[in-house]
Scaffold this motif. Structure first.
Motif, PDB file in Angstrom:
ATOM      1  N   HIS A   5       0.835  -1.211   0.000  1.00  0.00           N
ATOM      2  CA  HIS A   5       0.000   0.000   0.000  1.00  0.00           C
ATOM      3  C   HIS A   5       0.863   1.251   0.000  1.00  0.00           C
ATOM      4  CE1 HIS A   5       0.296   1.318   4.347  1.00  0.00           C
ATOM      5  NE2 HIS A   5       0.790   0.107   4.439  1.00  0.00           N
ATOM      6  N   PHE A   6       0.179   2.423   0.015  1.00  0.00           N
ATOM      7  CA  PHE A   6       0.854   3.707  -0.089  1.00  0.00           C
ATOM      8  C   PHE A   6       0.322   4.659   0.989  1.00  0.00           C
ATOM      9  CE2 PHE A   6       1.633   7.515  -3.271  1.00  0.00           C
ATOM     10  CZ  PHE A   6       2.580   8.030  -2.431  1.00  0.00           C
ATOM     11  N   TYR A  29       2.173   7.684  10.581  1.00  0.00           N
ATOM     12  CA  TYR A  29       2.781   8.138   9.327  1.00  0.00           C
ATOM     13  C   TYR A  29       3.588   6.994   8.730  1.00  0.00           C
ATOM     14  CZ  TYR A  29       6.622   8.784  12.648  1.00  0.00           C
ATOM     15  OH  TYR A  29       7.546   8.580  13.624  1.00  0.00           O
ATOM     16  N   ASP A  30       4.059   7.213   7.489  1.00  0.00           N
ATOM     17  CA  ASP A  30       4.810   6.161   6.792  1.00  0.00           C
ATOM     18  C   ASP A  30       5.967   5.656   7.648  1.00  0.00           C
ATOM     19  OD1 ASP A  30       3.169   6.640   4.657  1.00  0.00           O
ATOM     20  OD2 ASP A  30       4.645   7.753   3.491  1.00  0.00           O
ATOM     21  N   GLY A  31       5.949   4.386   7.946  1.00  0.00           N
ATOM     22  CA  GLY A  31       7.058   3.781   8.664  1.00  0.00           C
ATOM     23  C   GLY A  31       6.941   3.840  10.178  1.00  0.00           C
ATOM     24  N   SER A  32       5.916   4.511  10.685  1.00  0.00           N
ATOM     25  CA  SER A  32       5.769   4.590  12.147  1.00  0.00           C
ATOM     26  C   SER A  32       5.301   3.240  12.697  1.00  0.00           C
ATOM     27  CB  SER A  32       4.758   5.679  12.523  1.00  0.00           C
ATOM     28  OG  SER A  32       3.468   5.324  12.050  1.00  0.00           O
ATOM     29  N   ASN A  54       4.254  -0.921   3.141  1.00  0.00           N
ATOM     30  CA  ASN A  54       4.019   0.339   2.444  1.00  0.00           C
ATOM     31  C   ASN A  54       5.247   0.598   1.572  1.00  0.00           C
ATOM     32  OD1 ASN A  54       3.900   3.036   1.681  1.00  0.00           O
ATOM     33  ND2 ASN A  54       3.276   3.788   3.695  1.00  0.00           N
ATOM     34  N   TRP A  55       5.039   0.756   0.265  1.00  0.00           N
ATOM     35  CA  TRP A  55       6.185   0.986  -0.635  1.00  0.00           C
ATOM     36  C   TRP A  55       6.879   2.309  -0.307  1.00  0.00           C
ATOM     37  CZ3 TRP A  55       8.865  -2.042  -3.772  1.00  0.00           C
ATOM     38  CH2 TRP A  55       9.758  -1.456  -4.686  1.00  0.00           C
ATOM     39  N   SER A  56       6.074   3.279   0.103  1.00  0.00           N
ATOM     40  CA  SER A  56       6.612   4.624   0.323  1.00  0.00           C
ATOM     41  C   SER A  56       7.121   4.762   1.754  1.00  0.00           C
ATOM     42  CB  SER A  56       5.525   5.656   0.043  1.00  0.00           C
ATOM     43  OG  SER A  56       6.050   6.945   0.145  1.00  0.00           O
ATOM     44  N   ARG A  57       8.033   3.902   2.112  1.00  0.00           N
ATOM     45  CA  ARG A  57       8.548   3.903   3.478  1.00  0.00           C
ATOM     46  C   ARG A  57      10.085   3.812   3.439  1.00  0.00           C
ATOM     47  NH1 ARG A  57       6.190  -0.967   6.807  1.00  0.00           N
ATOM     48  NH2 ARG A  57       4.163   0.058   6.773  1.00  0.00           N
ATOM     49  N   PRO A  58      10.705   4.564   2.535  1.00  0.00           N
ATOM     50  CA  PRO A  58      12.166   4.438   2.457  1.00  0.00           C
ATOM     51  C   PRO A  58      12.853   5.135   3.624  1.00  0.00           C
ATOM     52  CG  PRO A  58      11.422   6.163   0.996  1.00  0.00           C
ATOM     53  CD  PRO A  58      10.189   5.572   1.606  1.00  0.00           C
ATOM     54  N   VAL A  59      14.060   4.729   3.880  1.00  0.00           N
ATOM     55  CA  VAL A  59      14.880   5.443   4.878  1.00  0.00           C
ATOM     56  C   VAL A  59      15.717   6.462   4.105  1.00  0.00           C
ATOM     57  CG1 VAL A  59      14.930   3.510   6.466  1.00  0.00           C
ATOM     58  CG2 VAL A  59      16.719   3.698   4.743  1.00  0.00           C
ATOM     59  N   GLY A  60      16.216   7.463   4.805  1.00  0.00           N
ATOM     60  CA  GLY A  60      16.937   8.475   4.039  1.00  0.00           C
ATOM     61  C   GLY A  60      17.762   9.418   4.876  1.00  0.00           C
ATOM     62  N   TYR A  61      17.984  10.579   4.295  1.00  0.00           N
ATOM     63  CA  TYR A  61      18.788  11.617   4.934  1.00  0.00           C
ATOM     64  C   TYR A  61      18.076  12.941   4.701  1.00  0.00           C
ATOM     65  CZ  TYR A  61      20.249  11.116   0.060  1.00  0.00           C
ATOM     66  OH  TYR A  61      20.251  10.950  -1.296  1.00  0.00           O
ATOM     67  N   ASN A  62      18.573  13.974   5.342  1.00  0.00           N
ATOM     68  CA  ASN A  62      17.922  15.276   5.226  1.00  0.00           C
ATOM     69  C   ASN A  62      18.386  15.960   3.938  1.00  0.00           C
ATOM     70  OD1 ASN A  62      17.105  17.910   5.381  1.00  0.00           O
ATOM     71  ND2 ASN A  62      17.567  18.137   7.553  1.00  0.00           N
ATOM     72  N   ASN A  63      17.529  15.951   2.950  1.00  0.00           N
ATOM     73  CA  ASN A  63      17.907  16.585   1.679  1.00  0.00           C
ATOM     74  C   ASN A  63      17.180  17.907   1.463  1.00  0.00           C
ATOM     75  OD1 ASN A  63      15.351  15.809   1.029  1.00  0.00           O
ATOM     76  ND2 ASN A  63      15.879  14.765  -0.867  1.00  0.00           N
ATOM     77  N   GLY A  64      16.623  18.437   2.531  1.00  0.00           N
ATOM     78  CA  GLY A  64      15.902  19.714   2.405  1.00  0.00           C
ATOM     79  C   GLY A  64      16.836  20.887   2.613  1.00  0.00           C
ATOM     80  N   LEU A  65      16.251  22.066   2.719  1.00  0.00           N
ATOM     81  CA  LEU A  65      17.052  23.243   3.021  1.00  0.00           C
ATOM     82  C   LEU A  65      17.574  23.090   4.442  1.00  0.00           C
ATOM     83  CD1 LEU A  65      14.718  25.976   1.499  1.00  0.00           C
ATOM     84  CD2 LEU A  65      16.817  25.023   0.501  1.00  0.00           C
ATOM     85  N   PHE A  66      18.850  23.404   4.627  1.00  0.00           N
ATOM     86  CA  PHE A  66      19.474  23.139   5.927  1.00  0.00           C
ATOM     87  C   PHE A  66      20.267  24.361   6.379  1.00  0.00           C
ATOM     88  CE2 PHE A  66      22.466  21.294   8.884  1.00  0.00           C
ATOM     89  CZ  PHE A  66      21.733  20.319   9.527  1.00  0.00           C
ATOM     90  N   PRO A  67      19.859  25.045   7.445  1.00  0.00           N
ATOM     91  CA  PRO A  67      18.608  24.807   8.164  1.00  0.00           C
ATOM     92  C   PRO A  67      17.420  25.318   7.346  1.00  0.00           C
ATOM     93  CG  PRO A  67      19.697  26.747   9.037  1.00  0.00           C
ATOM     94  CD  PRO A  67      20.603  26.198   7.985  1.00  0.00           C
TER      95      PRO A  67
END
Lengths: 372, 213
Positions: free
Chosen positions: A23-24, A49-52, A67-80
């Motif tokens: 699921h998604f 939420y996804d992965g909780s 859930n397919w949309s449950r990848p692990v990752g890193y902070n790729n947003g604006l920092f800070p």
């Protein structure tokens, strides 16, 4: 077989004892609706939420495998990120809010909707150089290296785990709105948009490289883009190729070097016109293939690109708001797609309010009866 | 190339500064404002609309062309009012109650303006009563409703009912569109017109305004 084996086998055109029930996730409002109907506890509906852990518990209750949309990752947003703050409260109760991406949005408390985009900070080179570029740099703090160093021992072994490899254009669209992105592409500083895309992509490449160098192993890589809508892409395929192709190739080549051969990309809408750029540069798995609301399709894409193109999604989630007959019809349609190989059915987006709990349980149960 | 053609060409490539300068030059040269509008700005926007319909250009190209068109129209507006130039029709447009998303609505608005229709933009989160009251007060031929979400599209049915209740259904056409909207849904709620894209919506609005006049 474990669900991990099932998924990996199917996406590599090998046998599996049955389909996994994939699921998604859900709209939060649906979970509250189910709680009000007494289908699930209120505790399970809030903070799910996804992965909780709550989502995994709900998977068990419903009968989902993952859930397919449950990848692990890193902070790729604006920092800070930019400070999330209310700029103005309007007479109708709605608020103008500055988002962490620097977008000025209008939201209305109590109204469930994608926010209206009022304005944005990333308007010109000065804003890019002074406000955004410093936030698009690589910092070690973006990655929990310790987590990834231990990942192979701590990861769940029975489900396929993806690595979120970020976005090339979708997040920039989130920072500027579609309108802002369009103006940046065509405004007088011709190099500006390319500089933005390149700067943001280079940071993500460095993050990806640092994660993969830890030795952590992943079953698939997973992009998020959302750069299409009902009638196709939000940018011309030519410009998309020009600005983005090289970044997909570089990132996907790196994934291949570390043994990741399934590279999935989450893009809503009708994706057909952007598929060549993705596919020719290493993305090989369409997700979520929004057939129900937007009319996207997997079969024509498979015909065009051959068995190198895989799919996860494509099940019309609106059937889950109707009745058993509608769900049965979708399952029959899914059987045909499954028979193509390299395809795993999954509701074509997050389940929305009005979705019937019993029908979701029924779908999860029935889909698992399909053998490969 | 005539200055009118130059206006059209520059509009199609979204060159806002050039369009403004050319429109001003055309005004200074004594060219009829209606000619500048119809043969320069609207003609250029029509080309973009057709190309958008045929997937030859995409949303960014429409947005920058519309921005250029608006810049030119702003210069012409006082002159057009002075000349007594009438719009081809009047539409009130909005995203339905509960839905704050507006890019689809804005695209339709731009395309309709590009066809010479006056568009009253009610914004987002618009109640059925506001649509109907505006149509009555401003003498609109069309109410145009947009929705992004499956959870809000049903409000379009409420707009139809509200218009029926107000007794304006024989005078005002109701157009619907947006991501989840289909012809089937349009028929089901009793609306008059559905189109799958913004350019087609503008074409349909011209026809509806023509048949109403």
């Amino acid at each position: 077989m474990t669900n991990r084996e099932r998924i990996m086998n199917i996406l590599h055109f090998k046998d599996a004892d049955r389909l996994p029930a994939v699921h998604f996730g859900y709209w939060g409002e649906l979970l509250l609706e189910w709680a009000e109907q007494g289908k699930i506890s209120k505790d399970l509906a809030i903070g799910n939420y996804d992965g909780s852990e709550k989502e995994i518990e709900l998977d068990r209750i419903i009968g989902w495998d993952c859930n397919w949309s449950r990848p692990v990752g890193y902070n790729n947003g604006l920092f800070p990120p930019f400070e999330h703050k209310v700029l103005e409260v309007l007479p109708d109760g709605s608020q103008r809010v500055q988002s962490p991406d620097g977008l000025i949005e209008r939201i209305k408390p109590g109204t469930v909707s994608i926010p209206s985009e009022d304005d944005y900070l990333l308007k010109d080179r000065e804003a890019f150089e002074t406000l955004y570029k410093p936030k698009m740099q690589f910092f070690p703090e973006r990655i929990d290296l310790e987590y990834f160093r231990n990942f192979n021992n701590t990861r769940p072994q029975d489900v396929a785990v993806g690595l979120a490899v970020g976005s090339v254009l979708g997040n920039i669209r989130n920072m500027t709105s579609v309108v802002g992105m369009s103006y940046l592409i065509y405004d007088e500083d011709e190099d500006l948009f390319a500089d933005i895309v390149d700067t943001y992509a280079d940071m993500q490449y460095k993050c990806l490289e640092a994660v993969l160098q830890t030795g952590a192993k992943f079953d698939f890589a997973h992009y998020w883009e959302d750069i299409c809508f009902k009638n196709g892409p939000l940018i011309s395929p030519e410009l998309f190729e020009k600005y983005c192709a090289k970044h997909y190739k570089k990132r996907n080549d790196l994934c291949h070097k570390y043994g990741i051969d399934i590279i999935s990309l989450d893009c809503d809408g009708v994706v057909e016109k952007l598929l060549p750029t993705w596919f020719n540069n290493g993305v090989n798995t369409m997700f979520p293939i929004e057939v129900g609301v937007w009319g996207d399709q997997f079969e024509p894409a498979r015909k065009k690109f051959g068995n190198g193109l895989l799919g996860v999604g494509g099940m019309d989630k609106t059937a889950l708001r109707k009745d058993k007959a509608a769900v049965d019809a979708e399952i029959e349609r899914m059987k045909r797609l499954v028979s193509l190989g390299g395809f795993i059915p999954c509701p074509d987006h997050r389940l929305m309010p009005g979705t019937k709990f019993e029908l979701v349980q029924y779908y999860a149960e029935e889909i698992k009866k399909i053998r490969i | 190339m005539s200055i009118i053609n130059e206006i059209s060409e520059n509009l199609q490539t979204g060159k806002v500064k050039a369009v403004k300068e050319l429109v001003q030059t055309a005004i200074n040269d004594g060219i009829d404002p209606s000619t500048i509008l119809n043969d320069g700005l609207l003609s250029g926007m029509n080309v973009i609309g057709e190309k958008f319909k045929n997937n030859e250009v995409y949303v960014p190209e429409v947005l920058v062309a519309a921005r250029a068109m608006n810049a030119g129209v702003q210069l012409l507006k006082p002159l057009l009012i002075e000349e007594g130039v009438q719009a081809k029709g009047r539409v009130c447009i909005g995203t339905v109650q509960g839905d704050l998303h507006d890019i689809g609505k804005n695209l339709v608005k731009m395309m309709m303006e590009g066809k010479g229709i006056e568009v009253i933009d009610l914004g987002t989160d618009v109640s059925p009563e506001t649509f109907v009251n505006t149509a009555i007060e401003k003498d609109c031929q069309i109410i145009c409703c947009s929705a992004l979400l499956t959870t809000t599209m049903d409000v379009m049915g409420e707009v139809v009912k509200c218009a029926e209740k107000a007794g304006i259904r024989d005078k005002v056409k109701i157009m619907v569109g947006g991501a989840p909207v289909t012809q089937e849904f349009c028929d089901k709620i009793g609306a008059d017109c559905y189109t799958s894209d913004a350019a087609s919506a503008a074409d349909a609005a011209v026809e509806l305004c023509r048949s109403a006049s």
